[in-house]
Scaffold this motif. Sequence first.
Motif, short mmCIF file in Angstrom:
data_model
loop_
_atom_site.label_atom_id
_atom_site.label_comp_id
_atom_site.label_asym_id
_atom_site.label_seq_id
_atom_site.Cartn_x
_atom_site.Cartn_y
_atom_site.Cartn_z
N THR A 45 14.00 -107.84 -64.96
CA THR A 45 13.31 -107.67 -63.69
C THR A 45 12.19 -108.69 -63.60
O THR A 45 11.59 -109.05 -64.61
N THR A 46 11.95 -109.16 -62.39
CA THR A 46 10.85 -110.08 -62.14
C THR A 46 9.82 -109.35 -61.30
O THR A 46 10.16 -108.72 -60.30
N GLU A 47 8.56 -109.43 -61.74
CA GLU A 47 7.48 -108.70 -61.08
C GLU A 47 6.32 -109.63 -60.80
O GLU A 47 6.16 -110.65 -61.47
N ILE A 48 5.52 -109.25 -59.83
CA ILE A 48 4.27 -109.94 -59.56
C ILE A 48 3.19 -109.16 -60.28
O ILE A 48 2.99 -107.97 -60.02
N ILE A 49 2.51 -109.80 -61.21
CA ILE A 49 1.38 -109.18 -61.92
C ILE A 49 0.14 -109.49 -61.08
O ILE A 49 -0.33 -110.64 -61.04
N ASN B 139 3.39 -105.45 -46.38
CA ASN B 139 3.14 -104.02 -46.26
C ASN B 139 3.65 -103.28 -47.48
O ASN B 139 4.74 -103.57 -47.99
N VAL B 140 2.86 -102.30 -47.91
CA VAL B 140 3.20 -101.50 -49.08
C VAL B 140 4.38 -100.60 -48.73
O VAL B 140 4.38 -99.92 -47.71
N GLY B 141 5.40 -100.60 -49.59
CA GLY B 141 6.61 -99.83 -49.33
C GLY B 141 6.57 -98.42 -49.85
O GLY B 141 7.37 -97.58 -49.43
N ASN B 142 5.66 -98.13 -50.77
CA ASN B 142 5.53 -96.78 -51.33
C ASN B 142 4.12 -96.61 -51.87
O ASN B 142 3.46 -97.59 -52.20
N ASP B 143 3.66 -95.36 -51.96
CA ASP B 143 2.37 -95.12 -52.60
C ASP B 143 2.42 -95.65 -54.02
O ASP B 143 3.45 -95.52 -54.70
N PRO B 144 1.36 -96.29 -54.50
CA PRO B 144 1.37 -96.80 -55.87
C PRO B 144 1.64 -95.68 -56.88
O PRO B 144 1.13 -94.57 -56.76
N HIS C 93 9.16 -107.01 -52.98
CA HIS C 93 8.58 -107.53 -54.21
C HIS C 93 8.06 -106.38 -55.06
O HIS C 93 7.37 -105.49 -54.55
N ARG C 94 8.39 -106.42 -56.35
CA ARG C 94 7.87 -105.42 -57.28
C ARG C 94 6.52 -105.92 -57.79
O ARG C 94 6.43 -107.02 -58.33
N ARG D 273 -4.12 -98.05 -67.98
CA ARG D 273 -3.48 -97.53 -66.77
C ARG D 273 -2.85 -98.68 -66.02
O ARG D 273 -3.40 -99.79 -65.97
N VAL D 274 -1.69 -98.41 -65.43
CA VAL D 274 -0.95 -99.42 -64.70
C VAL D 274 -0.41 -98.81 -63.41
O VAL D 274 0.01 -97.66 -63.39
N ALA D 275 -0.48 -99.59 -62.33
CA ALA D 275 0.04 -99.17 -61.04
C ALA D 275 1.22 -100.05 -60.67
O ALA D 275 1.17 -101.27 -60.86
N GLN D 276 2.28 -99.42 -60.17
CA GLN D 276 3.44 -100.16 -59.68
C GLN D 276 3.65 -99.78 -58.22
O GLN D 276 3.53 -98.62 -57.85
N PHE D 277 3.97 -100.79 -57.41
CA PHE D 277 4.25 -100.55 -56.00
C PHE D 277 5.13 -101.68 -55.47
O PHE D 277 5.23 -102.74 -56.09
N SER D 278 5.77 -101.42 -54.36
CA SER D 278 6.58 -102.46 -53.74
C SER D 278 5.84 -103.00 -52.52
O SER D 278 5.07 -102.29 -51.87
#
Length: 167
Positions: free
Chosen positions: A104-108, A13-18, A54-55, A28-33
């Motif tokens: 930081t570790t992120e999922i691309i 589940n998305v933790g915040n609006d992108p 997860h970031r 353009r890049v979107a980040q969300f948890s």
Amino acid sequence: MSRSLNRVTLLGNVGNDPDVRATPTGGRVAQFSLATSRVWNDQGGVKQEKTEWHRCVAWNSARGGGAQLADLLERYVRKGDKLYVEGRLETRQWQDKEGKTRYTTEIIAQEVILLGNRREGEDGAPAHTPAARGTAKAGAAANGKGGDEFTDFPGALDTQNDDDLPF
């Protein structure tokens, strides 16, 4: 040469609006948890649950002709939505204000599928358009309609009459 694989598959589940931003080069890049949970019973038989956060990062296609993931996430995804995210892990580093090296570790994200029920708008209509029910793949061919390819076939997603399916 040996092979390797860097693949992440998440369903959560998305933790915040992108948070969608423009880069200095015009991309353009979107980040969300994204929250995933696992449930188990401990030795005493008591139900336990642990949530991992997860970031996630999604870029618009550099070629411009493919899926524009950041734009699609900005348009269709909201806090609480259930998403399937497929991509790769990347760790990056930077210097903070005190000069300390941070990591930081992120999922691309390379593929995102919006799952679950549609939220209802105030007028009773779905808050998300039918186009959000499809998949968005980085580098996939786009038809120039900004992700609205299902609007040409409004009945295509109607599952009421699935009795004639051969399986």
